[in-house]
Design a protein around this motif. Sequence first.
Motif, PDB file in Angstrom:
ATOM      1  N   ARG A   8     -42.088 -21.869 -19.520  1.00  0.00           N
ATOM      2  CA  ARG A   8     -43.723 -21.151 -19.439  1.00  0.00           C
ATOM      3  C   ARG A   8     -43.848 -19.688 -19.660  1.00  0.00           C
ATOM      4  N   LEU A  57     -41.550 -18.360 -21.721  1.00  0.00           N
ATOM      5  CA  LEU A  57     -41.234 -18.115 -23.147  1.00  0.00           C
ATOM      6  C   LEU A  57     -42.364 -18.080 -23.602  1.00  0.00           C
ATOM      7  N   ALA A  58     -43.563 -18.933 -23.291  1.00  0.00           N
ATOM      8  CA  ALA A  58     -44.795 -18.981 -24.176  1.00  0.00           C
ATOM      9  C   ALA A  58     -45.439 -17.817 -23.865  1.00  0.00           C
ATOM     10  N   HIS A  62     -44.391 -14.872 -25.015  1.00  0.00           N
ATOM     11  CA  HIS A  62     -43.750 -13.971 -26.329  1.00  0.00           C
ATOM     12  C   HIS A  62     -44.431 -14.614 -27.242  1.00  0.00           C
ATOM     13  N   ASP A  92     -42.341 -18.002 -32.009  1.00  0.00           N
ATOM     14  CA  ASP A  92     -41.567 -19.233 -31.452  1.00  0.00           C
ATOM     15  C   ASP A  92     -40.106 -19.024 -31.338  1.00  0.00           C
ATOM     16  N   THR A  94     -36.582 -17.148 -30.090  1.00  0.00           N
ATOM     17  CA  THR A  94     -36.260 -16.173 -29.082  1.00  0.00           C
ATOM     18  C   THR A  94     -34.642 -16.281 -29.225  1.00  0.00           C
ATOM     19  N   LEU A 144     -36.922 -27.272 -26.483  1.00  0.00           N
ATOM     20  CA  LEU A 144     -36.608 -26.103 -27.318  1.00  0.00           C
ATOM     21  C   LEU A 144     -35.333 -26.854 -28.439  1.00  0.00           C
ATOM     22  N   ARG A 150     -35.882 -22.012 -30.313  1.00  0.00           N
ATOM     23  CA  ARG A 150     -36.950 -21.925 -31.129  1.00  0.00           C
ATOM     24  C   ARG A 150     -37.863 -23.015 -30.296  1.00  0.00           C
ATOM     25  N   MET A 151     -39.175 -22.782 -30.085  1.00  0.00           N
ATOM     26  CA  MET A 151     -40.075 -23.413 -29.199  1.00  0.00           C
ATOM     27  C   MET A 151     -41.030 -24.125 -30.318  1.00  0.00           C
ATOM     28  N   ALA A 164     -44.292 -25.598 -32.035  1.00  0.00           N
ATOM     29  CA  ALA A 164     -45.781 -25.289 -31.884  1.00  0.00           C
ATOM     30  C   ALA A 164     -46.370 -26.073 -30.658  1.00  0.00           C
ATOM     31  N   ARG A 176     -44.876 -25.045 -27.291  1.00  0.00           N
ATOM     32  CA  ARG A 176     -45.462 -23.700 -27.017  1.00  0.00           C
ATOM     33  C   ARG A 176     -46.818 -23.701 -26.495  1.00  0.00           C
ATOM     34  N   GLY A 223     -48.001 -22.773 -22.794  1.00  0.00           N
ATOM     35  CA  GLY A 223     -49.039 -21.676 -22.805  1.00  0.00           C
ATOM     36  C   GLY A 223     -50.317 -22.068 -21.681  1.00  0.00           C
TER      37      GLY A 223
END
Length: 138
Positions: free
Chosen positions: A46, A48-49, A51, A54, A56, A85, A94-95, A97, A100, A104
């Motif tokens: 959660r 990470l969303a 940021h 996509d 990190t 991920l 990478r997450m 879409a 994400r 989010g």
Amino acid sequence: MRQHTGWTLADYHRETVVPLALEEGVRAAIAASDAQVAPGPRRLLRLLALHPLDRTDTALAVALAGECEQAVRSHLDALCAAHLLTEPGPGRFRMPALVRAYAGERVGIDVPATSIRQALRRVRAHTGTAVPARALAA
């Protein structure tokens, strides 16, 4: 989408495709994967969303989580194992879409606002820049 069978996903505006895809059972599939990870990785997903990108790396994930690198790396490994991920390179993540978008939606429900503000402060200290306010609307 059924009306435009010749279109690819790239032909659609992202803000249109993501809600539609999440309504077609994708949300339930992501939620099932999410439910199988422990609370630590779930919280990190959660955060990470928040940021705006996509992608990190481990250091940014550590800043978001506010935990030691070893614990965060364990969380990242669990999220990769659950296919939430991907790790395209060592220490780089990478997450997708749709994951994400799901994360989010969940961040404002599952993470207290004070924890979100603290995570954003840690990211600002780590990167020297603020996470855009639009990240909170993701």
